[in-house]
Design a protein around this motif. Structure first.
Motif, mmCIF file in Angstrom:
data_model
loop_
_atom_site.group_PDB
_atom_site.id
_atom_site.type_symbol
_atom_site.label_atom_id
_atom_site.label_comp_id
_atom_site.label_asym_id
_atom_site.label_seq_id
_atom_site.Cartn_x
_atom_site.Cartn_y
_atom_site.Cartn_z
ATOM 1 N N UNK A 82 0.841 -1.202 0.000
ATOM 2 C CA UNK A 82 0.000 0.000 0.000
ATOM 3 C C UNK A 82 0.866 1.239 0.000
ATOM 4 N N UNK A 83 2.091 0.977 0.062
ATOM 5 C CA UNK A 83 2.926 2.166 0.285
ATOM 6 C C UNK A 83 3.916 2.346 -0.846
ATOM 7 N N UNK A 84 4.541 3.483 -0.799
ATOM 8 C CA UNK A 84 5.632 3.747 -1.728
ATOM 9 C C UNK A 84 6.909 3.767 -0.908
ATOM 10 N N UNK A 102 1.172 2.886 -15.042
ATOM 11 C CA UNK A 102 1.894 4.117 -14.739
ATOM 12 C C UNK A 102 2.002 4.256 -13.232
ATOM 13 N N UNK A 103 3.097 4.894 -12.791
ATOM 14 C CA UNK A 103 3.351 4.995 -11.364
ATOM 15 C C UNK A 103 2.445 6.039 -10.704
ATOM 16 N N UNK A 104 2.070 5.818 -9.445
ATOM 17 C CA UNK A 104 1.339 6.856 -8.715
ATOM 18 C C UNK A 104 2.252 8.059 -8.468
ATOM 19 N N UNK A 105 1.671 9.230 -8.214
ATOM 20 C CA UNK A 105 2.559 10.338 -7.838
ATOM 21 C C UNK A 105 2.857 10.252 -6.347
ATOM 22 N N UNK A 106 3.806 11.062 -5.908
ATOM 23 C CA UNK A 106 4.415 10.809 -4.600
ATOM 24 C C UNK A 106 3.440 10.934 -3.434
ATOM 25 N N UNK A 107 2.335 11.644 -3.612
ATOM 26 C CA UNK A 107 1.432 11.817 -2.476
ATOM 27 C C UNK A 107 0.243 10.870 -2.548
ATOM 28 N N UNK A 108 0.308 9.929 -3.486
ATOM 29 C CA UNK A 108 -0.819 9.036 -3.679
ATOM 30 C C UNK A 108 -0.539 7.690 -3.050
ATOM 31 N N UNK A 109 -1.605 6.877 -2.908
ATOM 32 C CA UNK A 109 -1.332 5.535 -2.425
ATOM 33 C C UNK A 109 -1.066 4.624 -3.623
ATOM 34 N N UNK A 110 -0.455 3.501 -3.328
ATOM 35 C CA UNK A 110 -0.158 2.523 -4.363
ATOM 36 C C UNK A 110 -1.391 1.634 -4.546
ATOM 37 N N UNK A 111 -2.008 1.641 -5.717
ATOM 38 C CA UNK A 111 -3.258 0.897 -5.883
ATOM 39 C C UNK A 111 -3.077 -0.615 -6.005
ATOM 40 N N UNK A 112 -1.826 -1.082 -6.041
ATOM 41 C CA UNK A 112 -1.589 -2.506 -6.317
ATOM 42 C C UNK A 112 -2.367 -3.462 -5.400
ATOM 43 N N UNK A 113 -2.240 -3.300 -4.054
ATOM 44 C CA UNK A 113 -2.929 -4.289 -3.208
ATOM 45 C C UNK A 113 -4.448 -4.169 -3.286
ATOM 46 N N UNK A 114 -4.942 -3.026 -3.750
ATOM 47 C CA UNK A 114 -6.394 -2.862 -3.875
ATOM 48 C C UNK A 114 -6.895 -3.565 -5.132
ATOM 49 N N UNK A 123 1.057 9.454 -12.695
ATOM 50 C CA UNK A 123 1.913 10.551 -13.128
ATOM 51 C C UNK A 123 3.255 10.561 -12.425
ATOM 52 N N UNK A 124 3.528 9.518 -11.616
ATOM 53 C CA UNK A 124 4.831 9.447 -10.967
ATOM 54 C C UNK A 124 5.900 8.963 -11.930
ATOM 55 N N UNK A 125 7.141 9.261 -11.553
ATOM 56 C CA UNK A 125 8.272 8.861 -12.409
ATOM 57 C C UNK A 125 8.933 7.673 -11.732
ATOM 58 N N UNK A 126 9.074 6.544 -12.445
ATOM 59 C CA UNK A 126 9.661 5.382 -11.778
ATOM 60 C C UNK A 126 11.110 5.618 -11.359
#
Lengths: 661, 159
Positions: free
Chosen positions: A1-3, A348-360, A640-643
């Motif tokens: 859930x995190x970055x 595409x990667x989440x931006x830095x203030x977003x959550x990581x949608x992967x586990x959802x 919109x995040x940059x990997x």
């Protein structure tokens, strides 16, 4: 859930230690180097150059060509070895040692020369083959080709007719001329090869007839001798070329011995090129070099220790990001969820203030995959195959794990819907009767008989996932203290969605009529708040209403489309089951073939079900991913995040191992 | 009993497989030609482009499934041989087969073009293959909905 938490660092080092530092960073592979030209420091320091990066790259690409060429002579291994790839396992020191001592230039030249000669021979051979093809129809011609040319008193023309037969042509010529004669060299259905003779005085009428008959004139300039002799000579030439090509292949097979060394040299030069071009990202003053970069926060202590120990007088420090600068993104999940990161990374990667949608998204993905196949037998095959390949392959583990998780859900869905390699109880022989009993015991319903039940399941999954997406966004809004957005953008939407569903269920008689008024009022309140509060900035009521009504319209249409989109799960699931049944029916027909019946049946079963699994696993993967991308993610995810791309070794042909003694 | 009813229903079963199958054949041909061009430059991409080339093939499978479902509805499997249809029931089944047949035909052709573009994308940027596949799947959606419509209509027909 995190970055992964990232920290920005600056490293100061003695100018002379530049290469040493980059070598170390490349080994550790945990820092993304920023281009100093694009930072505030750019004007204060001299930016490094990367001389020779192009040379190293060219060397590497020459070597790569040699590797590709020489690979053609290699004996082919099995499919599994092809999948596993044939990387050279080597220690870091050996890589450098071999790359520097091996005469790759000589090997590259030898292979290049051989390949050039082979290409030359092949081209020549193609020309010769074409030459034979052209002459072959004329091989029954009993005159040397140099004779097919105009003489003092006689015209001699060779040519091809397609539209008319030789007889028709002679007749036409006889009408126009007294001297013309036709010699038929060969006459086939499609075309005939002819030689026409005539007295020179009748040149014009004869040529006129030939033109009208679409007579295609052939010239044999510079050719001497009988066609069949020329053909025989050319065949000999081809044979000697073939012989030489074989010799070259044998020589090439010998050169394959260079391949491992070439692979090592290639990786060495590619890494050198990458390191030299990284020098262009660094800056320096007269004595001190400087670089900036990003590092995973957890690795900072270890890396700064390593650097300060290896590079004398180097100093690593944490610095603040510049105004508006976003850190690079790396997803960080529990091991179970990690394979699903592929899905998010592709989107595409989440931006830095977003959550990581992967586990959802991950659990939905696996469930949808299972839904698309709904055959427990296929699920067992997928699980087994994934485990087997994971054991033998070094690469593609993430995808294989997805196959495993999807396979488990496939078994569950298959058991619930009675899918076991598409068998129906009627076709089972009596000794397999227990399979039918087991199937019946686990089965909740048969989608082929009750497609509407399956339809309802698919729609229900759609409702659940879309509501879930909106709820995530709502929680995010609340977390960001944007209470208004949470209520008026998300909650209203959820209420409208569910009241539409409930009203539908009431009309179908599945929910008591008495709930109707309450639901209606709830929906009206939600719709009105959406109309009033979609645009929360403007003071102009007309603007607010316009925006609100437009939003309401969008919500209605897009929700309908989104939810119907989930019905693909039903269609894909039934397609798998239906085709599996077709395969079984065909196999039963094959069984009745005399003598080869049983092998034929087994062949149809194995080939058919393998094909069906492959096609539907691909379809299941793609369409499950699509439901995440098009229906689920847009509800809450911006991206919109940059990997994060750390500077590290990216070896193509080798894999580094600890030095063995 | 009216033999024409059964004939019309069988026409539906046939049309389902042959239109959707034709579409798949055209679609795969389009993608495969582009793929061959790419492979002439770089044979190592075969595995990657094969998936894209194969994608328009699913419509043919859906069409075959449509045939199968119609035949099942008619009781061709499982011993129910006493099929008797009125002409109008025959037409109902024929029309039920049309969504998968026609949506399959056209979507496969266009999916073939999308896949061909995906093959070119993969040739230039191998890591973008999955994006190409997803785009190709967006086209396929409507063949799936065609199949769905056929399933739902067939389910609703009373024989």
């Amino acid at each position: 859930m995190a970055l992964t938490a990232m920290q920005k660092i600056a490293i100061f080092f003695p100018r002379a230690a530049r290469e040493q530092l980059l070598g170390l960073l490349q080994d550790k592979g945990s820092v993304e180097i920023l281009d100093l030209k694009e930072t505030a420091l750019a004007e204060e320091v001299e930016i490094g150059e990367s001389p020779g990066a192009g040379d190293a790259e060219r060397t590497a690409s020459d070597i790569k060509r040699a590797i590709d060429d020489v690979s053609e002579f290699e004996e082919k291994g099995g499919i599994l070895s092809g999948l596993a790839g044939s990387k050279v396992l080597i220690s870091d020191d050996d890589l450098k040692g071999i790359a520097e001592s091996f005469d790759f230039g000589g090997a590259v030249k030898e292979i290049g020369d051989l390949e050039a000669r082979r290409t030359e021979l092949r081209t020549k051979r193609n020309h010769l083959v074409a030459f034979i093809e052209r002459l072959e129809p004329w091989q029954d011609l009993d005159a040397p080709l140099e004779d097919i040319a105009p003489r003092e008193v006689a015209g001699v023309v060779a040519g091809i007719t397609r539209r008319i037969t030789p007889d028709e042509l002679s007749q036409a010529l006889a009408e126009a001329s007294e001297t013309a004669d036709v010699d038929v060299v060969s006459a086939e259905k499609q075309e005939s090869q002819l030689v026409v003779f005539y007295h020179i005085s009748e040149e014009e009428p004869v040529q006129e007839v030939l033109r009208r008959s679409d007579f295609e004139v052939q010239t044999f300039e510079n050719l001497k001798g009988l066609p069949r002799d020329l053909i025989a000579g050319t065949r000999q030439e081809i044979a000697s070329i073939d012989h030489e090509i074989e010799d070259l292949a044998a020589k090439g097979a010998e050169l394959v011995r260079h391949k491992p060394h070439l692979m090592i040299a290639h990786d060495h030069f590619i890494e050198e090129a990458r390191r030299i071009s990284a020098e262009g990202l660094l800056g320096a003053t007269e004595r001190v070099g400087v670089m900036q970069g990003w590092i995973r926060a957890e690795e900072f202590d270890r890396l700064s220790g390593d650097i300060e120990r290896v590079v004398d007088a180097a100093e690593v420090m944490l610095i603040e990001p510049e105004e508006g600068e976003e850190p690079p993104i790396e997803l960080k999940n529990k091991p179970v969820m990690r394979p699903f990161e592929v899905i998010t990374e592709m989107y595409g990667m989440p931006h830095s203030k977003e959550l990581d949608p992967t586990p959802l998204a991950g659990p939905f993905f696996a469930l949808f995959f299972g839904f698309c196949i709904t055959d427990a037998g296929y699920g067992i095959v997928l699980v087994g195959l994934s485990l087997l390949l994971m054991k033998y392959l070094q690469v593609g583990r993430k995808i294989l794990w997805l196959g495993f998780a999807g396979g488990i859900m496939t078994i569950v869905m298959g058991a619930l819907t009675g899918g076991w390699f598409g068998v129906t109880p009627e076709i089972l022989p009596s000794w397999l009767g227990w399979v039918g009993t087991m199937r019946q015991a686990l089965m909740r319903f048969d989608p082929l008989e009750e497609p509407m039940t399956m339809f309802a399941w698919a729609i229900a999954l759609g409702f659940i996932q879309i509501t879930f997406g909106l709820a995530i966004k709502m929680v995010e809004d609340f977390r960001r203290k944007d209470i208004m957005a949470g209520i008026f953008d998300q909650i209203t939407w959820i209420i409208l969605l569910w009241s539409a569903l409930l009203i539908g269920l009431i009309k179908m008689g599945k929910v008591p009529e008495s709930y109707m008024p309450g639901i209606k009022w709830l929906a009206i309140v939600a719709a009105l708040s959406m109309i009033g509060f979609t645009n929360r900035v403007s003071k102009n009521p007309a603007v607010r209403m316009g925006a609100g009504i437009y939003k309401l319209y969008n919500v209605a249409t897009s929700s309908l489309g989104d939810i119907l989109s989930y019905t693909r799960l039903l269609a894909l699931g039934m397609a798998t089951g239906g085709i599996a049944m077709v395969i079984n029916v065909v196999a039963l027909i094959a069984k009745d073939i005399p003598i080869i019946g049983i092998p034929a049946m087994i062949f149809v079963l194995v080939a058919g079900h393998s094909f069906n699994i492959a096609v539907n696993a691909l379809g299941g993967f793609v369409h499950s991913a699509r439901l995440q991308y098009v229906e689920f993610y847009p509800k809450f995810f911006e991206g919109g995040g940059r990997p994060f791309r750390p500077f590290r070794k990216e070896l193509r042909y080798t894999r580094l191992v600890e030095k063995s003694n | 009993m009216d033999p024409i009813g059964l004939a019309i229903a069988i026409l539906g079963a046939a049309v389902s497989a042959f239109l959707a199958g034709t579409g798949s054949a055209i679609g795969i041909a389009t993608a495969a030609q582009t793929a061959n061009g790419v492979l002439s430059e770089d044979p190592s991409k075969f595995g990657r482009v094969l998936i894209l080339v194969a994608m328009p093939g699913t419509q043919g499978i859906y069409g075959l499934l449509g045939t199968f479902l119609v035949l099942m509805k008619l009781g061709f499997f499982g011993g129910g041989s006493d099929v008797s249809l009125t002409m109008w029931q025959g037409w109902q089944i024929f029309f039920a087969a049309l969504p998968v047949a026609i949506a399959g035909l056209f979507s496969a052709i266009h999916q073939g073009r999308t896949s061909a573009a995906g093959v070119e994308l993969t040739a230039k940027r191998p890591e973008a293959m999955i994006q190409g596949i997803i785009h190709s799947a967006l086209v396929e959606t409507y063949a799936i909905f065609g199949l769905l419509a056929t399933i739902l209509i067939l389910n609703g027909i009373q024989l």
